[in-house]
Design an enzyme around this catalytic site. Structure first.
Site, mmCIF file in Angstrom:
data_model
loop_
_atom_site.group_PDB
_atom_site.id
_atom_site.type_symbol
_atom_site.label_atom_id
_atom_site.label_comp_id
_atom_site.label_asym_id
_atom_site.label_seq_id
_atom_site.Cartn_x
_atom_site.Cartn_y
_atom_site.Cartn_z
ATOM 1 N N ASP A 154 0.743 -1.004 -0.120
ATOM 2 C CA ASP A 154 -0.068 0.223 0.535
ATOM 3 C C ASP A 154 0.846 1.068 -0.388
ATOM 4 O O ASP A 154 0.388 2.572 0.108
ATOM 5 C CB ASP A 154 -0.879 -0.173 1.497
ATOM 6 C CG ASP A 154 0.134 -0.273 2.234
ATOM 7 O OD1 ASP A 154 0.638 -0.348 2.223
ATOM 8 O OD2 ASP A 154 -1.186 -0.042 3.852
ATOM 9 N N HIS A 209 21.237 0.975 -20.547
ATOM 10 C CA HIS A 209 20.162 0.957 -19.180
ATOM 11 C C HIS A 209 20.930 0.555 -17.874
ATOM 12 O O HIS A 209 19.725 0.802 -17.399
ATOM 13 C CB HIS A 209 18.778 1.448 -19.660
ATOM 14 C CG HIS A 209 18.690 2.122 -20.658
ATOM 15 N ND1 HIS A 209 17.026 1.813 -21.661
ATOM 16 C CD2 HIS A 209 18.592 2.965 -21.241
ATOM 17 C CE1 HIS A 209 17.143 3.003 -22.315
ATOM 18 N NE2 HIS A 209 17.762 3.770 -21.832
ATOM 19 N N ASP A 239 25.140 8.852 -17.099
ATOM 20 C CA ASP A 239 23.959 10.093 -17.678
ATOM 21 C C ASP A 239 22.930 9.788 -16.354
ATOM 22 O O ASP A 239 21.888 9.446 -15.838
ATOM 23 C CB ASP A 239 23.680 8.502 -17.859
ATOM 24 C CG ASP A 239 22.485 8.755 -19.072
ATOM 25 O OD1 ASP A 239 21.582 10.518 -19.247
ATOM 26 O OD2 ASP A 239 22.162 8.315 -20.487
ATOM 27 N N ASP A 293 19.167 16.252 -18.705
ATOM 28 C CA ASP A 293 19.343 14.659 -19.519
ATOM 29 C C ASP A 293 21.125 14.647 -19.924
ATOM 30 O O ASP A 293 21.470 15.236 -21.302
ATOM 31 C CB ASP A 293 18.972 14.143 -20.569
ATOM 32 C CG ASP A 293 19.098 12.195 -20.773
ATOM 33 O OD1 ASP A 293 20.356 11.746 -20.467
ATOM 34 O OD2 ASP A 293 18.319 12.565 -22.177
ATOM 35 N N HIS A 298 21.777 3.301 -30.741
ATOM 36 C CA HIS A 298 20.813 3.621 -30.491
ATOM 37 C C HIS A 298 20.941 5.563 -31.149
ATOM 38 O O HIS A 298 21.417 5.760 -32.481
ATOM 39 C CB HIS A 298 20.801 4.505 -28.640
ATOM 40 C CG HIS A 298 22.177 5.109 -28.453
ATOM 41 N ND1 HIS A 298 21.822 6.837 -28.833
ATOM 42 C CD2 HIS A 298 22.443 5.280 -27.927
ATOM 43 C CE1 HIS A 298 23.656 6.617 -28.353
ATOM 44 N NE2 HIS A 298 23.666 5.731 -27.569
ATOM 45 N N HIS A 343 17.175 13.566 -28.824
ATOM 46 C CA HIS A 343 15.872 12.989 -28.760
ATOM 47 C C HIS A 343 15.553 14.534 -28.234
ATOM 48 O O HIS A 343 15.993 15.623 -27.722
ATOM 49 C CB HIS A 343 15.422 12.109 -28.565
ATOM 50 C CG HIS A 343 15.742 12.169 -26.332
ATOM 51 N ND1 HIS A 343 15.521 12.666 -25.850
ATOM 52 C CD2 HIS A 343 17.575 11.018 -25.794
ATOM 53 C CE1 HIS A 343 16.500 12.615 -24.722
ATOM 54 N NE2 HIS A 343 17.111 12.025 -24.691
ATOM 55 N N HIS A 401 12.050 11.600 -22.737
ATOM 56 C CA HIS A 401 11.636 11.861 -24.203
ATOM 57 C C HIS A 401 10.651 12.291 -24.679
ATOM 58 O O HIS A 401 9.528 11.616 -24.643
ATOM 59 C CB HIS A 401 11.589 10.368 -24.352
ATOM 60 C CG HIS A 401 13.209 9.140 -24.291
ATOM 61 N ND1 HIS A 401 13.102 8.141 -24.205
ATOM 62 C CD2 HIS A 401 14.094 10.189 -24.054
ATOM 63 C CE1 HIS A 401 14.675 8.040 -24.204
ATOM 64 N NE2 HIS A 401 14.825 8.938 -23.560
ATOM 65 N N GLU A 449 23.586 13.467 -28.250
ATOM 66 C CA GLU A 449 24.155 12.304 -27.195
ATOM 67 C C GLU A 449 24.642 10.400 -28.489
ATOM 68 O O GLU A 449 24.726 9.583 -28.224
ATOM 69 C CB GLU A 449 22.966 11.393 -26.691
ATOM 70 C CG GLU A 449 22.145 10.737 -27.512
ATOM 71 C CD GLU A 449 20.745 10.278 -25.692
ATOM 72 O OE1 GLU A 449 21.808 9.850 -25.064
ATOM 73 O OE2 GLU A 449 20.252 11.281 -25.978
ATOM 74 N N TYR A 504 29.575 1.713 -27.620
ATOM 75 C CA TYR A 504 29.962 0.743 -26.908
ATOM 76 C C TYR A 504 30.637 -0.607 -27.631
ATOM 77 O O TYR A 504 29.969 -1.207 -28.719
ATOM 78 C CB TYR A 504 28.778 0.621 -26.329
ATOM 79 C CG TYR A 504 27.355 1.844 -26.381
ATOM 80 C CD1 TYR A 504 27.875 1.928 -25.407
ATOM 81 C CD2 TYR A 504 26.971 2.322 -27.508
ATOM 82 C CE1 TYR A 504 26.913 3.352 -24.708
ATOM 83 C CE2 TYR A 504 26.580 3.688 -27.104
ATOM 84 C CZ TYR A 504 26.318 4.205 -25.994
ATOM 85 O OH TYR A 504 25.915 5.360 -25.450
ATOM 86 N N ARG A 546 29.870 7.566 -24.083
ATOM 87 C CA ARG A 546 28.643 8.589 -25.061
ATOM 88 C C ARG A 546 29.276 9.484 -24.176
ATOM 89 O O ARG A 546 29.669 10.121 -23.047
ATOM 90 C CB ARG A 546 27.258 7.755 -23.822
ATOM 91 C CG ARG A 546 26.490 8.443 -24.088
ATOM 92 C CD ARG A 546 25.257 8.569 -24.829
ATOM 93 N NE ARG A 546 24.576 7.749 -23.460
ATOM 94 C CZ ARG A 546 24.137 6.582 -22.683
ATOM 95 N NH1 ARG A 546 24.763 5.457 -23.680
ATOM 96 N NH2 ARG A 546 23.655 6.420 -21.425
ATOM 97 N N GLU A 563 26.642 13.539 -23.838
ATOM 98 C CA GLU A 563 25.300 14.159 -24.131
ATOM 99 C C GLU A 563 25.747 14.888 -23.306
ATOM 100 O O GLU A 563 25.601 15.561 -22.663
ATOM 101 C CB GLU A 563 24.778 12.524 -23.793
ATOM 102 C CG GLU A 563 22.743 13.646 -23.302
ATOM 103 C CD GLU A 563 21.588 13.240 -23.297
ATOM 104 O OE1 GLU A 563 21.635 11.386 -22.595
ATOM 105 O OE2 GLU A 563 20.999 12.698 -23.815
HETATM 106 N N1 GLY Z 1 18.783 8.603 -20.461
HETATM 107 C C1 GLY Z 1 17.434 9.035 -21.153
HETATM 108 C C2 GLY Z 1 18.564 8.670 -22.556
HETATM 109 O O1 GLY Z 1 19.980 9.354 -22.253
HETATM 110 O O2 GLY Z 1 17.709 9.023 -23.247
HETATM 111 MN MN MN Z 2 20.534 10.813 -21.172
HETATM 112 MN MN MN Z 3 19.101 11.285 -24.421
#
Ligand code: GLY
Ligand code: MN
Ligand code: MN
Length: 428
Positions: free
Chosen positions: A34, A238, A255, A266, A345, A349, A356, A379, A383, A407, A409
């Site tokens: 709960d 992720h 990240d 982000d 990827h 975005h 996103h 970004e 990898y 990465r 970003e």
């Molecule tokens: N952290 C999510 C992305 O970079 O899209």
């Molecule tokens: Mn990110």
């Molecule tokens: Mn991102």
């Protein structure tokens, strides 16, 4: 902000004319038994009202004589409020949020029809709330049944997203203030993380220090589960376990970003925890850095949005060819996406109330063009998963490359004369 919410509602109402738009609040989510997660309103609902309570329905009925903005909300209940906190209630919905009319949510079935009956369509996004979908369909069917006799009523159910999300894509000065604030806090957290990340520390310690800053500076908390990925963990896009101890010569990919006023930052940075890259790490890092820099150059008004992705891919493929990690004709590798085992990827975005964020990327064959006021991430990454299987016809990956994940970003605002990098305060 109330004036701005009103302006957004008016803008949407001007576009839906004689339709009625209906939005459902986000559900509450159970953490366990709960105990619930902290409530967070559905972004469209929030964008139009600033109202952050569950069990609510927003109705915009521009054709209605008196009630163009109607809220159905949880009724005030002093006993429940002792447990779960303040509710605006019906009076608050009018006084604090400016609704022309408000009702307890229990009266939805009874009161909703009068806001639909004279509309020519219902703008509603059939969503995850199956029960509420049923409610909308039921009313719609009822009015369609009466259509032959009445000669009016909502003949269609249309998703409001194309209209509303086009609005959400262009950030107002007030929204940009919040996004800048989210960026500034996230920058501070990343800079602090770089100071404290040393061999021997744990990923979760870095995460904790960063999230401490998010909240300490008045943010809502992390915009998404923070990724603090050392060594080969960085190859899991992720990765959120964040439980490994940092080792000499590790890279650390972080990240993480905070939400402020429900707007998100982000940011990703990758750096060596011992302060020095190995030569393999440096070689890959420089490719990603160059890919980001060239992608960033493509972020300006009028450019198709995918141009930045194409630029990043080209730099990455060139770099991997040079290092012998890919082999063959550059155009063919790009066309057949043979780089995908290393870069799987997109390069970015939209960013805003959702990480996103709302908004389309394509109009059929045509990529969305960038416009001032849009915010997006840039970004790129590479990898080299330790278990990587190269695409057919590609060289085996030598063990010295395996486990490197990088990465970089940043969050970028498109401006009338180019761009503003909101997250430039973290060194690369
Ligand atoms: N952290 C999510 C992305 O970079 O899209
Ligand atoms: Mn990110
Ligand atoms: Mn991102």
């Amino acid at each position: 902000m109330q004036a701005e919410y009103r302006q957004r509602r008016e803008q949407l109402m001007a576009k839906i004319g004689t339709g009625t738009a209906i939005f459902r609040s986000a559900p509450t989510a159970v953490m366990h038994n709960d105990v619930e997660y902290v409530y967070r309103q559905e972004s469209d609902f929030f964008y139009l009202t600033g109202f952050n309570e569950p069990e609510a329905v927003l109705v915009l009925a521009p054709h209605h004589e008196e009630h163009k903005f109607v809220l159905f909300v949880q009724a005030k209940d002093p006993e429940k409020e002792i447990w779960t906190g303040y509710r605006a209630g019906v009076e608050g919905a009018k006084e604090l949020y400016g609704a022309d009319e408000a009702y307890p949510i229990a009266e939805l079935e009874e009161k909703l029809p009068k806001y639909i009956q004279d509309s020519d369509r219902i703008y509603y996004r059939l969503g995850r709330d199956r029960g509420f979908n049923e409610t909308i369909l039921k009313h719609w069917q009822r009015f369609m049944g009466m259509y032959p006799k009445r000669g009016k009523g909502p003949i269609a159910i249309e998703d409001p997203s194309p209209i509303l999300h086009a609005m959400r894509q262009i950030k107002s000065p007030a929204e940009l203030d919040l996004m800048r604030k989210a960026a500034v806090i996230s920058i501070e957290a990343h800079n602090y993380a770089r100071e404290i990340a040393k061999p021997g520390r744990y990923e979760y310690e870095i995460q904790a220090e960063m999230e401490h800053i998010f909240r300490l500076r008045g943010g809502n908390g992390p915009a998404y589960p923070s990724i603090v990925a050392s060594g080969e963990n960085a190859c899991v896009l992720h990765y959120i376990e964040n439980n490994r101890q940092l080792q000499e010569n590790d890279l650390l990919l972080i990240d993480a970003g905070c939400a402020y006023g429900y707007y998100n930052a982000d940011i990703t940075r990758t750096f060596p925890v011992s302060g020095k890259f190995t030569s393999e790490q440096r070689a890959i890092y420089e490719i990603v850095l160059e890919a980001q820099s060239q992608a960033m150059e493509q972020v300006k008004p009028g450019n198709p949005w995918n141009q930045m992705h194409d630029a990043a891919v080209r730099v990455i493929v060139e770099g991997l060819l040079e290092l012998g990690l890919l082999d063959g004709d550059i155009e063919e590798i790009i066309k057949e996406e043979k780089y995908k085992p290393f870069y799987m990827h997109r390069t970015g975005h939209w960013l805003g109330l959702d990480v996103h964020d709302a908004g389309v990327y394509q109009h059929g064959e045509q990529a969305q063009t960038l416009q001032p006021g849009q915010v997006l991430t840039v970004e790129p990454g590479i990898y080299i998963n330790p278990n990587i299987k190269p695409a057919e016809g590609q060289p085996e990956v030598e063990s010295r490359w395996r486990g490197i994940g990088i990465r970089i970003e940043d969050d970028v605002l498109v401006t009338s004369n180019g761009q503003e990098i909101l997250t430039a305060g973290v060194p690369k």
